[in-house]
Write an enzyme that holds these catalytic residues in place. Sequence first.
Site, PDB file in Angstrom:
ATOM      1  N   CYS A 248       0.899  -1.170   0.000  1.00 43.19           N
ATOM      2  CA  CYS A 248       0.000   0.000   0.000  1.00 43.19           C
ATOM      3  C   CYS A 248       0.925   1.203   0.000  1.00 43.19           C
ATOM      4  O   CYS A 248       1.174   1.822   1.030  1.00 43.19           O
ATOM      5  CB  CYS A 248      -0.868  -0.003   1.250  1.00 43.19           C
ATOM      6  N   ASP A 319       1.687  -1.018   4.868  1.00 41.39           N
ATOM      7  CA  ASP A 319       1.416   0.271   5.529  1.00 41.39           C
ATOM      8  C   ASP A 319      -0.071   0.525   5.275  1.00 41.39           C
ATOM      9  O   ASP A 319      -0.454   1.181   4.300  1.00 41.39           O
ATOM     10  CB  ASP A 319       2.303   1.345   4.876  1.00 41.39           C
ATOM     11  N   CYS A 372      -0.593   4.627  10.766  1.00 40.63           N
ATOM     12  CA  CYS A 372      -0.422   5.934  11.427  1.00 40.63           C
ATOM     13  C   CYS A 372      -1.650   6.191  12.293  1.00 40.63           C
ATOM     14  O   CYS A 372      -2.090   7.319  12.430  1.00 40.63           O
ATOM     15  CB  CYS A 372      -0.164   7.048  10.411  1.00 40.63           C
TER      16      CYS A 372
HETATM   17  C1  SAM Z   1      -1.218   4.880   4.769  1.00 40.64           C
HETATM   18  S1  SAM Z   1      -1.316   5.094   3.061  1.00 40.64           S
HETATM   19  C2  SAM Z   1       0.280   4.533   2.559  1.00 40.64           C
HETATM   20  C3  SAM Z   1       1.380   5.525   2.756  1.00 40.64           C
HETATM   21  C4  SAM Z   1       2.655   5.114   2.060  1.00 40.64           C
HETATM   22  N1  SAM Z   1       3.105   3.804   2.424  1.00 40.64           N
HETATM   23  C5  SAM Z   1       3.777   6.102   2.298  1.00 40.64           C
HETATM   24  O1  SAM Z   1       4.673   5.846   3.113  1.00 40.64           O
HETATM   25  O2  SAM Z   1       3.778   7.163   1.641  1.00 40.64           O
HETATM   26  C6  SAM Z   1      -2.342   3.764   2.579  1.00 40.64           C
HETATM   27  C7  SAM Z   1      -2.436   3.550   1.088  1.00 40.64           C
HETATM   28  O3  SAM Z   1      -3.112   2.304   0.902  1.00 40.64           O
HETATM   29  C8  SAM Z   1      -3.803   2.361  -0.324  1.00 40.64           C
HETATM   30  N2  SAM Z   1      -4.746   1.220  -0.291  1.00 40.64           N
HETATM   31  C9  SAM Z   1      -5.885   1.081   0.393  1.00 40.64           C
HETATM   32  N3  SAM Z   1      -6.405  -0.142   0.213  1.00 40.64           N
HETATM   33  C10 SAM Z   1      -5.567  -0.804  -0.620  1.00 40.64           C
HETATM   34  C11 SAM Z   1      -5.533  -2.087  -1.182  1.00 40.64           C
HETATM   35  N4  SAM Z   1      -6.507  -2.971  -0.926  1.00 40.64           N
HETATM   36  N5  SAM Z   1      -4.503  -2.418  -1.987  1.00 40.64           N
HETATM   37  C12 SAM Z   1      -3.514  -1.544  -2.266  1.00 40.64           C
HETATM   38  N6  SAM Z   1      -3.502  -0.295  -1.771  1.00 40.64           N
HETATM   39  C13 SAM Z   1      -4.501   0.073  -0.944  1.00 40.64           C
HETATM   40  C14 SAM Z   1      -4.396   3.736  -0.340  1.00 40.64           C
HETATM   41  O4  SAM Z   1      -4.676   4.145  -1.658  1.00 40.64           O
HETATM   42  C15 SAM Z   1      -3.249   4.555   0.300  1.00 40.64           C
HETATM   43  O5  SAM Z   1      -2.453   5.113  -0.714  1.00 40.64           O
END
Ligand code: SAM
Length: 423
Positions: A248, A319, A372
């Site tokens: 993610c 994440d 977070c």
């Molecule tokens: C907390 S943010 C990640 C922050 C990132 N790791 C960083 O350090 O910049 C969570 C991310 O998970 C993505 N997300 C949510 N559900 C997901 C899924 N089932 N598969 C892949 N990505 C997903 C969202 O689009 C979002 O960009």
Amino acid sequence: MEENQRLAAITLRFVFEGKNVDQALLMALKTTKNIQVNQGAVKSYVYGVLRFGWQLKHIVSQLCKSPPSPLIENLLLIAIFQLVYTTDEPFTVVSQAVNAVAKLENPALKGFINAVLRTFLRGKDKILLAAQQNEESHFNHPQWWITKIKAQYPSLWSDILGEAQQRAPLTLRVNVQRISVEDYLQELAHHNIEVAWHNKEAIVLSAPCSVDQLPLFTQGAVSVQDLSAQYAKEHMDLFAHARVLDACAAPGGKTCHLLEQNEPIDLLVLDKSEDRLKKIQDNIKRLRLTEPSLGIKPFSAQNTHEWWDKVPFDRILLDAPCTGSGIVRRHPDIKWLRRESDIRQLVLEQKELLRSLWPLLKSQGKLVYATCSIFKEETSLQIRDFLQEHKDATLINGASPEDGFIRPDSFHDGFYYAVCQKI
Ligand SMILES: C[S@@+](CC[C@H](N)C(=O)[O-])C[C@H]1O[C@@H](n2cnc3c(N)ncnc32)[C@H](O)[C@@H]1O
């Protein structure tokens, strides 16, 4: 300038209707042709009101006999924020608010705004003291949130809620592929930018500044990233040619940190949001890093049949999507936009992601679960359930799932890590 207050009032209306600050500000800016608008000032009013909004709303409700319209209330919140939390000259604040109301709603309300703000100034100390008696206005969080933190952190709750009202420091991560930490510290010194603390690639500045003021920012020497988020790399415990999944990944803060390390890795980067994936590309480009060798792909991580080539991973970073309850000092709109009912849905998504990704890990491989958030449903309780369900998983960053909690303090966002190793 009254136009800054007017635009901040409109931005706040959009946030209170459900938009995040960035979306709301863009919408508000469409209502002005004034080229002298200071977006920095508009943002600082908006952030100030979102940070201290329960206290400010309580004060406005005490000062007004009948509830003002949403835009007028916002204008009062902004002016009172300025009068309490900034060094802006009170006379100027009041006169700007009086001028702003004419453009915002109705010139006939000039006298009302003037009277309310002058009443506040006359009784300021007493009014502020009275606002302390109300729990929401004392801690500046919704009541459900205060109740939850009290129950989950009986000895820490008031410190946690207090920290969440502070302004976050500006923390940098040096891109050691481009410049050494020592050289970047010298660059900062040349530009008279004072450093409060530094360790490994992290540098905390004594005072926040805009990224345009940071030396070599556009050349990719540094990124802005909170200290807590920077711990992901260490937990990943990478080695040369490790096969790694960042599940993610957008906007790519942690992805780029992994790519900046000296050992080359085979990295696959996923995010289900194509728009957000573009931000990873932009960051990789600015930091002049080598593209992840296994690609950057727009997939939902839990639909493994769509993207997995059946070769297991040495390391997985999950994440996970979460409430963001640990980063409200940086994003105070979260306190207004989150609903208690969101937690359940997010917990289910996190559980599904953990369940789907665990089988993709090699024996002896490590999965780093990060959020977070500081709500225990998304952190230690989630990992407790996971360990119950997966007898081939061992927690290696603590004796119990609670140990992964990073308590918010002046240098750290609230965060959580669990490192699970496969037997
Ligand atoms: C907390 S943010 C990640 C922050 C990132 N790791 C960083 O350090 O910049 C969570 C991310 O998970 C993505 N997300 C949510 N559900 C997901 C899924 N089932 N598969 C892949 N990505 C997903 C969202 O689009 C979002 O960009």
